[in-house]
Enzyme design. Structure first.
Site, short mmCIF file in Angstrom:
data_model
loop_
_atom_site.label_atom_id
_atom_site.label_comp_id
_atom_site.label_asym_id
_atom_site.label_seq_id
_atom_site.Cartn_x
_atom_site.Cartn_y
_atom_site.Cartn_z
CB SER A 9 -0.89 0.01 1.24
OG SER A 9 -0.07 0.06 2.40
CB CYS A 71 0.92 -5.38 1.76
SG CYS A 71 -0.49 -4.59 2.55
CG HIS A 183 3.70 0.84 6.52
ND1 HIS A 183 2.99 0.05 5.66
CD2 HIS A 183 3.83 2.04 5.91
CE1 HIS A 183 2.69 0.75 4.57
NE2 HIS A 183 3.21 1.96 4.69
#
Ligand code: DGL
Length: 253
Positions: A9, A71, A183
Site C-alpha cells: 500500500s 503487505c 510498515h
C-alpha cells in the site's frame, strides 16, 4: 535474470524488499507503492482485491515473472483469489505467530497489525494452528502507517504514537511481539526503546525473502544473468518512496 514485482500500500514493503536484496542483489525489480490509496488497513477486502489485481497487472506488463505482496493486509484480502485468477506465482506475508509462540517465555505474545489483517480468515487459522499454548493479545498500530509514510520514524511525536498501541500489549505481559504489518519494522527503534531490551520483536521479512528464493528455484526462473535493475513506481507520493528507499540502501534500519 529474474524480474520480480513487489507491491505494498505504500513504503512499508521496502522492509521486505531490503531483506530480498540481501539474498538476491542482482535481479530486476519493480516496486509498486500504492500511496494514493494508503492505508489499506481499514478498506474492504473487495476494494483491496481490485487494487492489487490492477497493480499486479501493471507489474506483469512490465515483465514480472513472480510477485511479492509485501503487505499483510493485502495478502489477507487478495492473495488466495489472485493466485487462482492470475496464473503467476504470488508470495505473501502474514503475522509470524508460530515463531513467536515458540520463543515466548512469558506465554503471552503480542500482535501488532492492521484491522484488515487481524480480521482475516488466514490470521484466525494461523492463531488456531500455532497459538494454542500461548495467550495472544492484539492491537492495531494506530497511526503507525501514517508515521512511516511521512518518514517520521524517530521523533518524540513518533514515540508517543507508538507507545499508545504498544504499551497495552506490554501491560498484558507480552514478551514477544509480532510485527504484522510491513510498515512497522521502520518504527523498531522507538518500539525497542519503549519496551526495553528484553522484549523480542518478530519481523517475518527475512523468511519471506528465503521463501521467494525457494519458489524462484522451484519454478526454474533464471537468476543472475544481467545487471541489477530497480524501478520504483508510486501511485501517489514518489518523494516518500525515494526517501525510504534511500534509507534501506544506506542505514541498517
Ligand atoms: N503495509 C501493510 C501491511 O503489511 C498495510 C498498511 C496499510 O496500508 O494499512 O499490512
Amino acid at each position: 535474470m529474474a524480474t520480480i514485482g513487489i507491491m505494498d500500500s505504500g513504503v512499508g514493503g521496502l522492509s521486505v524488499f531490503k531483506e530480498i536484496l540481501k539474498i538476491l542483489p542482482d535481479e530486476k525489480y519493480i516496486y509498486f507503492s500504492d500511496n494514493a490509496w494508503c492505508p489499506y488497513g481499514e478498506k474492504s477486502p473487495e476494494f483491496i482485491i481490485d487494487r492489487v489485481r490492477e497493480i499486479i497487472s501493471v507489474l506483469m506488463d512490465k515483465g514480472a515473472e513472480i510477485i511479492v505482496i509485501a503487505c499483510n493486509t493485502a495478502t489477507a484480502a487478495a492473495a488466495r483469489q489472485l493466485r487462482e485468477e492470475l496464473g503467476i506465482p504470488i508470495i505473501g506475508i502474514e503475522p509470524a505467530i508460530k515463531p513467536a509462540a515458540k520463543l515466548s517465555r512469558s506465554g503471552v505474545i503480542g500482535v501488532l497489525a492492521t484491522a484488515g489483517t487481524l480480521g482475516g480468515n488466514k490470521y484466525h487459522l494461523s492463531k488456531s494452528l500455532h497459538g494454542e499454548n500461548v495467550r495472544i493479545v492484539e492491537r492495531v498500530g494506530e497511526g503507525f502507517v501514517e508515521l512511516v509514510e511521512n518518514v517520521d520514524l524517530d521523533s518524540k511525536h513518533a514515540e508517543d504514537i507508538v507507545r499508545r498501541s504498544l504499551q497495552p500489549l506490554l501491560d498484558e505481559g507480552a514478551d514477544t511481539i509480532v510485527l504484522g504489518c510491513t510498515h512497522y519494522p521502520f518504527l523498531l527503534d522507538s518500539m525497542q526503546k519503549i519496551a526495553g531490551p528484553e522484549v523480542l520483536f518478530i519481523d517475518p521479512s527475512e523468511a519471506v525473502a528465503k521463501h521467494l528464493l525457494e519458489v524462484i528455484q522451484q519454478k526454474n526462473i533464471g537468476l543472475h544473468e544481467g545487471k541489477p535493475d530497480i524501478e520504483l513506481i508510486s501511485s501517489g507520493a514518489p518523494d516518500a518512496l525515494r526517501k525510504v528507499f534511500k534509507l534501506i540502501r544506506s542505514a541498517d534500519r
